[in-house]
Scaffold this motif. Sequence first.
Motif, PDB file in Angstrom:
ATOM      1  N   LEU A  64      36.091  48.940  42.246  1.00 31.99           N
ATOM      2  CA  LEU A  64      36.483  50.002  43.175  1.00 31.99           C
ATOM      3  C   LEU A  64      36.645  49.426  44.568  1.00 31.99           C
ATOM      4  O   LEU A  64      35.750  48.749  45.056  1.00 31.99           O
ATOM      5  N   PRO A  65      37.771  49.701  45.220  1.00 30.92           N
ATOM      6  CA  PRO A  65      37.904  49.250  46.610  1.00 30.92           C
ATOM      7  C   PRO A  65      37.161  50.217  47.541  1.00 30.92           C
ATOM      8  O   PRO A  65      37.713  51.204  47.994  1.00 30.92           O
ATOM      9  N   ARG A  66      35.905  49.929  47.785  1.00 32.46           N
ATOM     10  CA  ARG A  66      35.114  50.765  48.689  1.00 32.46           C
ATOM     11  C   ARG A  66      34.442  49.846  49.707  1.00 32.46           C
ATOM     12  O   ARG A  66      34.199  48.673  49.436  1.00 32.46           O
ATOM     13  N   SER A  67      34.189  50.363  50.856  1.00 31.23           N
ATOM     14  CA  SER A  67      33.558  49.611  51.947  1.00 31.23           C
ATOM     15  C   SER A  67      34.396  48.429  52.413  1.00 31.23           C
ATOM     16  O   SER A  67      33.863  47.482  52.989  1.00 31.23           O
ATOM     17  N   THR A  68      35.698  48.455  52.174  1.00 31.14           N
ATOM     18  CA  THR A  68      36.523  47.302  52.537  1.00 31.14           C
ATOM     19  C   THR A  68      36.613  47.098  54.047  1.00 31.14           C
ATOM     20  O   THR A  68      36.883  45.985  54.489  1.00 31.14           O
ATOM     21  N   ALA A  69      36.373  48.131  54.837  1.00 33.38           N
ATOM     22  CA  ALA A  69      36.342  47.949  56.295  1.00 33.38           C
ATOM     23  C   ALA A  69      35.245  46.953  56.674  1.00 33.38           C
ATOM     24  O   ALA A  69      35.365  46.223  57.652  1.00 33.38           O
ATOM     25  N   VAL A  70      34.198  46.895  55.872  1.00 32.86           N
ATOM     26  CA  VAL A  70      33.084  45.978  56.122  1.00 32.86           C
ATOM     27  C   VAL A  70      33.285  44.652  55.387  1.00 32.86           C
ATOM     28  O   VAL A  70      32.975  43.591  55.917  1.00 32.86           O
ATOM     29  N   THR A  71      33.806  44.681  54.181  1.00 29.86           N
ATOM     30  CA  THR A  71      33.806  43.487  53.322  1.00 29.86           C
ATOM     31  C   THR A  71      35.047  42.601  53.424  1.00 29.86           C
ATOM     32  O   THR A  71      34.949  41.399  53.201  1.00 29.86           O
ATOM     33  N   MET A  72      36.211  43.160  53.718  1.00 32.75           N
ATOM     34  CA  MET A  72      37.449  42.359  53.621  1.00 32.75           C
ATOM     35  C   MET A  72      37.490  41.186  54.593  1.00 32.75           C
ATOM     36  O   MET A  72      38.017  40.132  54.253  1.00 32.75           O
ATOM     37  N   SER A  73      36.911  41.304  55.775  1.00 29.93           N
ATOM     38  CA  SER A  73      36.931  40.165  56.698  1.00 29.93           C
ATOM     39  C   SER A  73      36.125  38.998  56.125  1.00 29.93           C
ATOM     40  O   SER A  73      36.519  37.833  56.269  1.00 29.93           O
ATOM     41  N   SER A  74      35.026  39.289  55.426  1.00 29.68           N
ATOM     42  CA  SER A  74      34.250  38.201  54.825  1.00 29.68           C
ATOM     43  C   SER A  74      34.988  37.601  53.627  1.00 29.68           C
ATOM     44  O   SER A  74      34.931  36.389  53.406  1.00 29.68           O
ATOM     45  N   ILE A  75      35.686  38.418  52.884  1.00 26.23           N
ATOM     46  CA  ILE A  75      36.481  37.917  51.750  1.00 26.23           C
ATOM     47  C   ILE A  75      37.636  37.061  52.261  1.00 26.23           C
ATOM     48  O   ILE A  75      37.915  35.984  51.719  1.00 26.23           O
ATOM     49  N   GLU A  76      38.284  37.513  53.309  1.00 29.26           N
ATOM     50  CA  GLU A  76      39.376  36.706  53.893  1.00 29.26           C
ATOM     51  C   GLU A  76      38.851  35.361  54.388  1.00 29.26           C
ATOM     52  O   GLU A  76      39.460  34.321  54.142  1.00 29.26           O
ATOM     53  N   ARG A  77      37.703  35.366  55.070  1.00 27.22           N
ATOM     54  CA  ARG A  77      37.142  34.136  55.641  1.00 27.22           C
ATOM     55  C   ARG A  77      36.642  33.189  54.548  1.00 27.22           C
ATOM     56  O   ARG A  77      36.958  32.001  54.544  1.00 27.22           O
ATOM     57  N   HIS A  78      35.861  33.696  53.609  1.00 20.56           N
ATOM     58  CA  HIS A  78      35.191  32.812  52.645  1.00 20.56           C
ATOM     59  C   HIS A  78      35.995  32.534  51.379  1.00 20.56           C
ATOM     60  O   HIS A  78      35.607  31.646  50.607  1.00 20.56           O
ATOM     61  N   ILE A  79      37.069  33.265  51.163  1.00 20.92           N
ATOM     62  CA  ILE A  79      37.898  32.991  49.987  1.00 20.92           C
ATOM     63  C   ILE A  79      39.313  32.583  50.408  1.00 20.92           C
ATOM     64  O   ILE A  79      39.731  31.460  50.167  1.00 20.92           O
ATOM     65  N   PHE A  80      40.042  33.487  51.046  1.00 22.92           N
ATOM     66  CA  PHE A  80      41.424  33.178  51.406  1.00 22.92           C
ATOM     67  C   PHE A  80      41.518  31.997  52.369  1.00 22.92           C
ATOM     68  O   PHE A  80      42.284  31.061  52.135  1.00 22.92           O
ATOM     69  N   ASP A  81      40.754  32.012  53.452  1.00 22.49           N
ATOM     70  CA  ASP A  81      40.808  30.907  54.416  1.00 22.49           C
ATOM     71  C   ASP A  81      40.314  29.611  53.791  1.00 22.49           C
ATOM     72  O   ASP A  81      40.883  28.541  54.027  1.00 22.49           O
ATOM     73  N   ALA A  82      39.260  29.696  52.983  1.00 21.44           N
ATOM     74  CA  ALA A  82      38.708  28.500  52.341  1.00 21.44           C
ATOM     75  C   ALA A  82      39.690  27.873  51.350  1.00 21.44           C
ATOM     76  O   ALA A  82      39.639  26.670  51.107  1.00 21.44           O
ATOM     77  N   LEU A  83      40.589  28.682  50.803  1.00 18.34           N
ATOM     78  CA  LEU A  83      41.548  28.188  49.809  1.00 18.34           C
ATOM     79  C   LEU A  83      42.967  28.065  50.376  1.00 18.34           C
ATOM     80  O   LEU A  83      43.927  27.943  49.613  1.00 18.34           O
ATOM     81  N   ALA A  84      43.094  28.078  51.678  1.00 16.52           N
ATOM     82  CA  ALA A  84      44.410  28.099  52.325  1.00 16.52           C
ATOM     83  C   ALA A  84      45.297  26.914  51.964  1.00 16.52           C
ATOM     84  O   ALA A  84      46.527  27.031  51.997  1.00 16.52           O
ATOM     85  N   GLU A  85      44.718  25.795  51.587  1.00 17.49           N
ATOM     86  CA  GLU A  85      45.511  24.613  51.244  1.00 17.49           C
ATOM     87  C   GLU A  85      46.068  24.671  49.828  1.00 17.49           C
ATOM     88  O   GLU A  85      46.815  23.791  49.416  1.00 17.49           O
TER      89      GLU A  85
END
Length: 191
Positions: A10-31
């Motif tokens: 369920l996409p809930r609490s994404t206002a709180v969680t998405m910045s951490s997901i972007e930082r620790h997953i998307f940014d970490a895998l940017a290459e």
Amino acid sequence: MRIGIIFFGLPRSTAVTMSSIERHIFDALAEHEIFVESCFAYQQSVSNPRSGESSPLADENHQFFRSFPDRFLTPEELLDQPLHEALLSHGDSWDDGGASLKNLMLQLKCLKLASSRCRANKCDAYVFVRPDLLIENAIPIDEFLVQSRDVNSLMIPAWQWWGGANDRFAVALPAAAELDSSFLEPEPETE
């Protein structure tokens, strides 16, 4: 390396969680070359008698995922009602009229649908993540990918009191990803 990121649940609490997901997953895998798939049961509220949760699900929780077409299905489209009834006939482990079992089945169906679409990209590894996950520390995904030589490799962080066996996050190589997304597959009939 081709990496599939699979969102489910369920996409809930994404206002709180998405910045951490972007930082620790998307940014970490940017290459890496990234493929994102998601599947969710579209619900306007969350109700779970077992946990006492009962609240509206704000529409902005879906915002990040709206850029991916056809990723929201109704619970009625997702739930295999005969299977739900068959499983419930063996007992209601949570003693909540089958609500927790239904929620679990919806989550697993979303996981299966998003995974099958993502596997079509023939990725070298897959990251399974629920959008309500708040990631507080860096996850050694690249280290896992470099060190893993077996296609059956699966990384589950040792989070929370159960030591990592969770339903929120995993990194898997292809064979393990196939297993991680095939729960509740019907067993063949035998004589």
